[in-house]
Design a protein around this motif. Structure first.
Motif, short mmCIF file in Angstrom:
data_model
loop_
_atom_site.label_atom_id
_atom_site.label_comp_id
_atom_site.label_asym_id
_atom_site.label_seq_id
_atom_site.Cartn_x
_atom_site.Cartn_y
_atom_site.Cartn_z
N VAL A 633 0.83 -1.20 0.00
CA VAL A 633 0.00 0.00 0.00
C VAL A 633 0.88 1.26 0.00
O VAL A 633 1.87 1.32 0.75
CB VAL A 633 -0.93 -0.02 1.24
N PRO A 634 0.53 2.30 -0.79
CA PRO A 634 -0.59 2.35 -1.72
C PRO A 634 -0.31 1.58 -3.01
O PRO A 634 0.80 1.63 -3.54
CB PRO A 634 -0.75 3.84 -1.99
N ILE A 635 -1.34 0.88 -3.48
CA ILE A 635 -1.23 0.13 -4.72
C ILE A 635 -2.48 0.41 -5.54
O ILE A 635 -3.60 0.29 -5.04
CB ILE A 635 -1.04 -1.38 -4.45
N TYR A 636 -2.27 0.82 -6.80
CA TYR A 636 -3.39 1.09 -7.69
C TYR A 636 -2.89 0.93 -9.12
O TYR A 636 -1.72 1.11 -9.42
CB TYR A 636 -3.97 2.49 -7.46
N TYR A 637 -3.82 0.57 -10.01
CA TYR A 637 -3.42 0.12 -11.34
C TYR A 637 -2.78 1.22 -12.19
O TYR A 637 -1.92 0.96 -13.03
CB TYR A 637 -4.64 -0.46 -12.10
N ASN A 638 -3.21 2.47 -12.02
CA ASN A 638 -2.76 3.56 -12.90
C ASN A 638 -1.62 4.36 -12.27
O ASN A 638 -1.56 5.57 -12.40
CB ASN A 638 -3.93 4.48 -13.27
N LYS A 639 -0.74 3.64 -11.59
CA LYS A 639 0.44 4.32 -11.05
C LYS A 639 1.29 4.85 -12.19
O LYS A 639 1.26 4.33 -13.31
CB LYS A 639 1.25 3.37 -10.16
N ALA A 644 6.69 -1.27 -11.77
CA ALA A 644 7.10 -1.75 -10.45
C ALA A 644 8.01 -2.97 -10.57
O ALA A 644 7.89 -3.76 -11.51
CB ALA A 644 5.87 -2.10 -9.63
N HIS A 645 8.93 -3.12 -9.62
CA HIS A 645 9.74 -4.32 -9.54
C HIS A 645 9.36 -5.08 -8.28
O HIS A 645 8.79 -4.51 -7.33
CB HIS A 645 11.24 -3.99 -9.54
N ASN A 646 9.66 -6.34 -8.25
CA ASN A 646 9.26 -7.19 -7.12
C ASN A 646 10.02 -6.81 -5.85
O ASN A 646 11.15 -6.31 -5.91
CB ASN A 646 9.52 -8.65 -7.45
N TYR A 647 9.38 -7.08 -4.73
CA TYR A 647 10.05 -6.94 -3.43
C TYR A 647 10.95 -8.16 -3.21
O TYR A 647 10.87 -9.17 -3.92
CB TYR A 647 9.01 -6.86 -2.31
N VAL A 648 11.78 -8.08 -2.19
CA VAL A 648 12.63 -9.22 -1.86
C VAL A 648 11.79 -10.45 -1.55
O VAL A 648 12.08 -11.57 -1.99
CB VAL A 648 13.55 -8.88 -0.66
N GLU A 649 10.71 -10.26 -0.77
CA GLU A 649 9.93 -11.39 -0.29
C GLU A 649 8.55 -11.51 -0.91
O GLU A 649 7.75 -12.35 -0.51
CB GLU A 649 9.80 -11.32 1.23
N LEU A 650 8.25 -10.67 -1.92
CA LEU A 650 6.86 -10.64 -2.41
C LEU A 650 6.82 -10.10 -3.82
O LEU A 650 7.59 -9.20 -4.19
CB LEU A 650 6.01 -9.75 -1.50
N SER A 651 5.90 -10.62 -4.61
CA SER A 651 5.65 -10.06 -5.94
C SER A 651 5.05 -8.67 -5.81
O SER A 651 4.31 -8.38 -4.86
CB SER A 651 4.68 -10.96 -6.70
N GLU A 707 2.50 7.23 -24.77
CA GLU A 707 3.84 6.62 -24.85
C GLU A 707 4.94 7.57 -24.38
O GLU A 707 5.86 7.16 -23.69
CB GLU A 707 4.10 6.15 -26.28
N TYR A 708 4.88 8.82 -24.82
CA TYR A 708 5.85 9.82 -24.39
C TYR A 708 5.13 11.14 -24.19
O TYR A 708 4.38 11.59 -25.05
CB TYR A 708 6.98 9.98 -25.42
N ALA A 709 5.35 11.76 -23.03
CA ALA A 709 4.66 13.02 -22.72
C ALA A 709 5.60 13.92 -21.93
O ALA A 709 6.63 13.48 -21.41
CB ALA A 709 3.39 12.74 -21.90
N SER A 710 5.22 15.19 -21.81
CA SER A 710 6.07 16.15 -21.11
C SER A 710 5.98 15.99 -19.60
O SER A 710 6.80 16.55 -18.86
CB SER A 710 5.66 17.58 -21.49
N MET A 711 4.99 15.25 -19.12
CA MET A 711 4.84 14.94 -17.70
C MET A 711 4.76 13.43 -17.55
O MET A 711 4.22 12.74 -18.43
CB MET A 711 3.58 15.59 -17.12
N VAL A 712 5.26 12.90 -16.46
CA VAL A 712 5.20 11.46 -16.24
C VAL A 712 3.74 11.02 -16.19
O VAL A 712 2.92 11.59 -15.47
CB VAL A 712 5.92 11.07 -14.94
N GLN A 713 3.42 9.99 -16.97
CA GLN A 713 2.05 9.53 -17.11
C GLN A 713 1.84 8.13 -16.54
O GLN A 713 2.81 7.38 -16.30
CB GLN A 713 1.67 9.53 -18.60
N PRO A 714 0.57 7.74 -16.33
CA PRO A 714 0.28 6.37 -15.86
C PRO A 714 0.69 5.33 -16.90
O PRO A 714 0.72 5.62 -18.10
CB PRO A 714 -1.24 6.38 -15.67
N MET A 715 0.96 4.12 -16.44
CA MET A 715 1.28 3.04 -17.35
C MET A 715 0.07 2.66 -18.19
O MET A 715 0.21 2.20 -19.32
CB MET A 715 1.80 1.84 -16.58
N LYS A 716 -1.09 2.85 -17.66
CA LYS A 716 -2.32 2.75 -18.44
C LYS A 716 -3.40 3.50 -17.68
O LYS A 716 -3.34 3.62 -16.45
CB LYS A 716 -2.74 1.31 -18.73
#
Length: 779
Positions: A633-639, A644-651, A707-716
């Motif tokens: 947490v926080p976890i949401y689809y449109n980050k 994201a990369h996996n944690y040491v102990e968790l996907s 795909e490319y924007a002047s501000m960081v955008q959501p992955m979807k």
């Protein structure tokens, strides 16, 4: 004597003919609302104008005497001393208000109470100004005898704008039938932290889903057309970024940047205001060191100047006092009141802070023009609603039409559409009605209040259908054995052994676990109405306003119960009744079927049974992401990027993603076509086919990635969706129009712009189940 009598006769005739209306234009219905409001304001004292900005608690303002209701002395004193223009929660009943089925107001009595209050205002005050009655209505009017729908997060799981419009219309109609005028709701906070206690009230984590569903509910509630006798003033909650508090604790500061505010948190409110909402409630949190109730950027710059909002803003309960006593940015209550009014907050909910404005204006600490403007916003809506001409309602009509059979049918439909099927191993579901013996087990299998969520009034037992009720109706009570097993939180009692015995004797097990927002008379409450968690009073309540969680696991002996009945080896169906996404890892791994019903409302038990036995094919979709662990947490689809990369102990992936939900049938997506139109618009069409053996609904979802924007955008980012019904082996073509708004981003100057570039188009049944892809090019 004859001459004097004749003069009296002429004077009476002039009065009756409307001559006085010309002397008092605000009483002339032929003038515009604006003209009447200006005239009325010109006749009001400073104290009377401030009175229109006050909204105290209403449940102590009436007295019952048999079948009649009258104004209380407290109301008469309040009106005479403060000239109060609005009341909140007059009809509310719950443990906090101490109004029960015995001493609260049923719909008929509520209508009588409203009439009594209006009659006193109109007949016993100098100017005869009717009073506004504001009522809580996030998922049904919070009053005795009204229809209780699924909570917001459940309604959002329907992904159906049509359903939200239908539900909104019922709520508005029931409120107006009882003589009230303002509905507190919908709740448009984005919920990105399941620890937060009020996730259940929201429409989930996504700005587009929340915007479309919020606008749909507002349309159902009247869309701002106050001339319609069934329309209410929709009050949007809570402005703004209230649903992402630090540590997940209700009312804490929210760490939100200006770009994020404009990109995600403001659009749902803008969409609902464009749909006709005429009231906005402030929030308890602060943003970047400024309490939201004292933030002029929110109310002056955005609401009034940028959005041309013509309604009024109202503080959350005691949040003006909170500027002084919680945030500590105002030395006195008067200073807090001045800050709030200067920021653009028009109405003071619950408190006395705004009474301090009278002295502040006389001492030139604030301009009286600001008071005039706030009072104007309230009074104009009273004229637009026609309260000066039609302030009363018919109590008999309220008795007959509130929570009628048609409204109950809609509540069942809403619950059916809200339930999400998460797992169905080897197509265990739907069950055959001749299956034999069913063991119905668990703390949420037969607890009526646990089906309903927070902001719910006391209920007659017959009104709320539990899972036990629903299953018993389907297959007969003789084929069902019920054992509670344990409580939600209480560890002083359990009968798990008895539950295991019932499971061993059954052909299939249905276990209902999860949480509860059911308030009781043992729970303590803050002055704001939020519940107070206590180690000495163990109720079921682990969710609902004020009940924030540090963990997301099942409490009490619930995990012990699940493991024990699983060990019997019988087919296991687990149903989660909850107000937030709780940990479902064990159920995901061990249950044969898993459903999430959230708080499904008064018809929830029937709806769950409809799905278990195949009388309704589930099609609910998750409006929030379900984490594997609270550490995500926080976890949401449109980050935002990067991935994201996996944690040491968790996907890093969630247990269940946003938009996810199963059906008893299967669907195929095909024939994607993209046509570029003028003005950077695109028509996207495709075909959905029901390829399975059951009729059912599908929720088609369209996502874009810049795909490319002047501000960081959501992955979807979700842009469009549609819930459709298809008979088995039939197909339907769907089309969406992608507009400039869909393609736009908020740039560094906080302006919405469309930038040249490529966009990835993704269409599927969930955020992680994309079936069709293409590329859009904006030149």
């Amino acid at each position: 004597m004859i001459r004097i009598s004749y003069l009296y006769f002429v004077l009476f005739a002039l009065l009756a003919s409307g001559f006085v209306l010309q002397a008092q234009p605000y009483k002339n219905p032929n003038l515009s609302a604006a003209e009447r409001t200006h005239d009325l304001l010109s006749r009001m004292t400073l104290e009377e104008k401030v009175g229109q900005m006050l909204c105290p608690m209403g449940w102590e303002m009436y007295e019952q005497n048999g079948d009649e209701v009258s104004c209380s002395d407290k109301f008469k004193n309040e009106l005479q001393k403060k000239h109060t223009g609005m009341l909140w929660a007059t009809y509310r009943a719950d443990p906090w208000t101490r109004k029960t089925l015995d001493n609260g107001l049923n719909p008929e009595m509520a209508a009588k109470a409203g009439n009594a209050l209006q009659r006193y205002c109109i007949e016993e005050t100098r100017l005869g100004i009717p009073i506004f009655l504001a009522e809580e209505s996030p998922h049904g009017h919070m009053a005795i005898g009204t229809t209780v729908f699924p909570t917001g997060i459940a309604l959002a799981s329907s992904w159906s704008e049509d359903l939200l419009t239908e539900v909104g219309a019922v709520m508005a109609n029931e409120i107006r039938l009882q003589g009230a005028h303002i509905a507190y709701g919908p709740v448009l906070d984005l919920a990105r932290d399941p620890r937060w206690s009020r996730v259940e009230e929201t429409f989930g984590e996504d700005p587009v889903l929340s915007a479309k569903l919020g606008a749909a509910m507002v349309k159902g509630e009247g869309a701002g057309d106050l001339s319609n006798e069934n329309s209410v003033i929709s009050t949007l909650k809570h402005f703004v970024a209230y649903g992402v508090p630090e540590s997940g604790q209700n009312g804490n500061a929210s760490s939100v940047g200006m770009h994020e505010l404009h990109q995600n948190f403001l659009p749902p409110f803008k969409a609902a205001i464009d749909a006709g909402a005429l009231s906005v409630m402030t929030s308890y949190n602060s943003i970047d060191g400024i309490p939201c109730t004292a933030n002029s950027y929110l109310y002056r710059d955005i609401l009034q100047n940028d959005w041309n909002f013509s309604g009024y803003s109202v503080s959350d309960l005691y949040s003006i006092e909170g500027i002084h006593g919680s945030h500590y940015v105002a030395p006195t209550i008067q200073d807090a009141a001045v800050l709030a009014l200067e920021a653009g907050v028009d109405v003071d909910l619950g408190g006395d802070a705004y009474t301090k404005l009278i002295a502040a204006a006389k001492e030139s600490k604030i301009k009286e023009d600001l008071i005039d403007s706030a009072a104007y916003r309230v009074l104009r809506l009273k004229f637009e609603m026609g309260l000066f001409e039609n302030p009363y309602v018919d109590p008999l009509k309220a008795k007959q039409e509130v929570r009628n059979e048609a409204n109950i049918t809609i509540a069942r439909k809403a619950a059916q559409q809200a339930i999400v099927l998460l797992k169905n191993t080897n197509n265990l579901l739907p069950l055959d009605k001749n299956i034999g013996k069913v063991a119905v087990i668990g703390p949420n299998a037969h607890n009526r209040y646990n089906m309903l969520g927070d902001y719910t009034a006391p209920q007659e037992d017959s009104n709320v259908k539990t899972i036990l009720d629903g299953i018993s109706t389907k297959i007969g009570a003789k084929n069902v054995e019920y054992v509670k097993g344990c409580s939600i939180r209480d560890t002083t009692w359990q009968n798990i052994e008895e539950a295991v015995a019932a499971a061993k004797n059954a052909d299939v097990i249905v276990v209902a676990v999860g949480g509860s927002s059911a308030r009781d008379f043992k729970t303590s409450y803050k002055e704001t109405g939020a519940a107070v968690a206590s180690s000495t009073t163990v109720s079921d309540m682990e969710c609902g306003e004020g009940f924030d969680r540090a963990t997301l696991g099942l409490l009490g002996y619930q995990m012990d119960l699940l493991r024990a009945v699983k060990a019997t080896g019988k087919p296991l169906i687990v149903v989660y009744i909850e107000g937030r996404p709780l940990n479902m890892n064990w159920a995901d791994e061990n249950a044969d079927a898993l459903l999430n019903a959230w708080y499904p409302g008064q018809e929830g038990g029937n709806a769950i049974a409809d799905i278990l036995f195949g009388d309704y094919n589930p099609a609910g979709r998750l409006p929030v992401t379900v984490p594997r662990n609270v550490g995500q947490v926080p976890i949401y689809y449109n980050k935002k990027n990067p991935n994201a990369h996996n944690y040491v102990e968790l996907s890093a992936t969630p247990l269940y993603p946003f938009g996810y939900g199963l059906s008893y049938t299967t669907f195929e997506y095909k024939n994607l076509k993209v046509e570029k139109l003028a003005n950077d618009k695109f028509k996207v069409s495709f075909v959905v086919k029901n390829t399975g053996n059951y009729d059912g609904d599908e929720v088609a979802q369209l996502y874009l990635r810049d795909e490319y924007a002047s501000m960081v955008q959501p992955m979807k980012q979700l842009k469009h969706f549609k819930r459709i019904f298809l008979k088995k082996q039939t197909e339907k073509e769907l089309s969406f129009t992608i507009t400039e708004d869909d393609l736009s981003i908020v740039n560094r100057n906080l302006k919405r712009v469309v930038e040249t570039g490529s966009f990835k188009l993704m269409i599927g049944s969930a955020s992680d189940n994309i079936r069709l892809e293409s590329t859009l090019r904006v030149d």
